[in-house]
Motif scaffolding. Structure first.
Motif, PDB file in Angstrom:
ATOM      1  N   ALA A  49      28.040 -73.639  35.710  1.00 11.02           N
ATOM      2  CA  ALA A  49      28.621 -72.461  36.045  1.00 11.02           C
ATOM      3  C   ALA A  49      27.881 -71.334  35.878  1.00 11.02           C
ATOM      4  N   LYS A  50      26.370 -71.425  35.600  1.00 11.84           N
ATOM      5  CA  LYS A  50      25.669 -70.193  35.488  1.00 11.84           C
ATOM      6  C   LYS A  50      25.463 -69.735  36.720  1.00 11.84           C
ATOM      7  N   PRO A  51      25.208 -68.137  36.871  1.00 14.29           N
ATOM      8  CA  PRO A  51      24.956 -67.793  37.934  1.00 14.29           C
ATOM      9  C   PRO A  51      23.398 -67.603  37.740  1.00 14.29           C
ATOM     10  N   ARG A  52      22.609 -67.092  38.766  1.00 13.94           N
ATOM     11  CA  ARG A  52      21.081 -67.065  38.689  1.00 13.94           C
ATOM     12  C   ARG A  52      20.656 -66.071  37.521  1.00 13.94           C
ATOM     13  N   ARG A  53      21.245 -64.846  37.125  1.00 16.56           N
ATOM     14  CA  ARG A  53      20.920 -64.071  36.169  1.00 16.56           C
ATOM     15  C   ARG A  53      21.530 -64.584  34.835  1.00 16.56           C
ATOM     16  N   THR A  54      20.748 -64.109  33.887  1.00 20.75           N
ATOM     17  CA  THR A  54      21.012 -64.789  32.577  1.00 20.75           C
ATOM     18  C   THR A  54      22.478 -64.152  32.083  1.00 20.75           C
ATOM     19  N   PRO A  55      23.089 -65.043  31.823  1.00 17.53           N
ATOM     20  CA  PRO A  55      24.659 -64.726  31.477  1.00 17.53           C
ATOM     21  C   PRO A  55      24.684 -64.587  30.175  1.00 17.53           C
ATOM     22  N   VAL A  56      25.905 -63.940  29.712  1.00 14.34           N
ATOM     23  CA  VAL A  56      26.269 -63.722  28.512  1.00 14.34           C
ATOM     24  C   VAL A  56      27.607 -64.772  28.417  1.00 14.34           C
ATOM     25  N   VAL A  57      27.335 -65.646  27.468  1.00 13.19           N
ATOM     26  CA  VAL A  57      28.283 -66.735  27.312  1.00 13.19           C
ATOM     27  C   VAL A  57      29.081 -66.506  26.109  1.00 13.19           C
ATOM     28  N   GLN A  58      30.240 -66.405  25.994  1.00 19.03           N
ATOM     29  CA  GLN A  58      31.322 -66.341  24.986  1.00 19.03           C
ATOM     30  C   GLN A  58      31.784 -67.516  24.437  1.00 19.03           C
ATOM     31  N   LEU A  59      31.718 -67.567  23.100  1.00 18.47           N
ATOM     32  CA  LEU A  59      32.283 -68.825  22.379  1.00 18.47           C
ATOM     33  C   LEU A  59      33.325 -68.367  21.363  1.00 18.47           C
ATOM     34  N   TYR A  60      34.630 -68.612  21.565  1.00 19.20           N
ATOM     35  CA  TYR A  60      35.686 -68.288  21.035  1.00 19.20           C
ATOM     36  C   TYR A  60      36.092 -69.234  19.945  1.00 19.20           C
ATOM     37  N   LEU A  61      36.124 -69.240  18.578  1.00 16.43           N
ATOM     38  CA  LEU A  61      36.213 -70.251  17.677  1.00 16.43           C
ATOM     39  C   LEU A  61      37.453 -70.058  16.603  1.00 16.43           C
ATOM     40  N   ASP A  62      38.037 -71.052  16.212  1.00 19.02           N
ATOM     41  CA  ASP A  62      39.261 -70.674  15.225  1.00 19.02           C
ATOM     42  C   ASP A  62      39.035 -72.367  14.330  1.00 19.02           C
ATOM     43  N   GLU A  63      39.587 -72.125  13.243  1.00 16.60           N
ATOM     44  CA  GLU A  63      39.497 -73.325  12.277  1.00 16.60           C
ATOM     45  C   GLU A  63      40.961 -73.939  12.318  1.00 16.60           C
ATOM     46  N   SER A  64      40.916 -75.218  11.940  1.00 12.98           N
ATOM     47  CA  SER A  64      42.067 -75.784  11.588  1.00 12.98           C
ATOM     48  C   SER A  64      41.815 -76.986  10.515  1.00 12.98           C
ATOM     49  N   GLY A  65      42.843 -77.199   9.537  1.00 13.94           N
ATOM     50  CA  GLY A  65      42.598 -78.077   8.620  1.00 13.94           C
ATOM     51  C   GLY A  65      41.789 -77.259   7.308  1.00 13.94           C
TER      52      GLY A  65
END
Length: 286
Positions: free
Chosen positions: A11-27
């Motif tokens: 899914a990356k375009p040619r420019r260096t992308p900003v990737v966002q990782l959204y996290l939550d916990e369970s247990g």
């Protein structure tokens, strides 16, 4: 580690992308068999409009943000008395439709509490203090995998930070988690991680409400692999998902996916003498 063949780099375009990782916990290690840290990862651009769409769905179905999967599953608070066919299923379908319409990928790590408690820390890491809770192990695993995936398919390592990790504010683990994250960023030879993790209120970031569903469903799937729940089926089918497991039989939990073992056991740990010095400094204040 479980992963489907496609990589995030597709899914990356040619420019260096900003990737966002959204996290939550369970247990929680005090009351559950497994502890999970999970959510969704994607190029920043694909999240555009998500907040407005998510909140519009909740408003249409009479839900006051934020959406909490544990409340929804327990049929309590604002979900108390909801009809299964006319209220619960339509809402969950609408939320899944919004998640699955975007090029984002389920991303997470899970740790067996029993395995964690029986792990020989003195043998594996004799000069370090053991991690206090499996949550910190799962968090480190998922961040390390995020770094790896962001650099998958690249011909050389980049010096530009491009992975932003966003987690919900919480009292119990946030302080130590933030410290481990800063250490991970310092030791990140690829310079992929932004230097500081972002901790925000889920009510302001529907992406974290989606991550809440992902974490809940991953823990449910690991706990009851004989049941394929609707949200899990929607989130996992035909997508480049990545799940890292510790002390869990992947063949039993995910027989439909490809298992790729890894020998990467790198962890951020506190040296024993550092903890002694820290305790001495605390005692000197009294």
């Amino acid at each position: 580690m479980i992963s489907s063949p496609a990589a995030l780099s597709e899914a990356k375009p040619r420019r260096t992308p900003v990737v966002q990782l959204y996290l939550d916990e369970s247990g929680h290690s005090s009351s559950h068999q497994f502890v999970v840290v999970a959510g969704f990862i994607g190029i920043a651009d694909v999240w555009q409009g998500f907040k407005d769409r998510w909140e519009a769905i909740l408003h249409k179905h009479g839900v006051i943000p934020p959406f909490h999967m544990t409340d929804f599953e327990a049929k309590k608070d604002q979900f108390k008395g909801w009809d299964e066919n006319t209220q619960r299923r339509p809402l969950m379908k609408a939320l899944m439709d919004e998640i699955c319409a975007r090029r984002i990928f389920l991303f997470g790590a899970a740790v067996s509490v029993e395995w964690f408690r029986s792990f020989d820390w003195s043998g594996g890491f004799p000069d370090s203090e053991p991690l206090a809770d499996p949550y910190y192990l799962a968090m480190q695993d998922v961040i390390r995998e995020g770094i790896r995936v962001c650099n998958t398919g690249t011909s050389s390592l980049t010096n530009e930070s491009k992975l932003a990790v966003i987690m919900g504010k919480q009292k119990e683990f946030q302080g130590v988690a933030a410290a481990y994250y800063r250490a991970a960023a310092r030791f990140d030879s690829t310079s992929t991680l932004l230097n500081v993790a972002t901790f925000v209120e889920p009510v302001d970031y529907p992406q974290l409400q989606a991550a809440d569903i992902a974490a809940f469903e991953l823990r449910w799937r690991i706990t009851r692999p004989d049941i394929c729940r609707y949200p899990w089926k929607r989130m996992s089918e035909g997508r480049a998902n990545n799940i890292f497991l510790r002390g869990i039989d992947s063949a039993n939990v995910f027989p439909e996916l490809t298992y790729q073992p890894t020998d990467d056991n790198s962890l951020i740990l506190m040296e024993r003498n550092q903890k002694r010095k820290r305790n001495q400094s605390k005692k000197s204040r009294f």
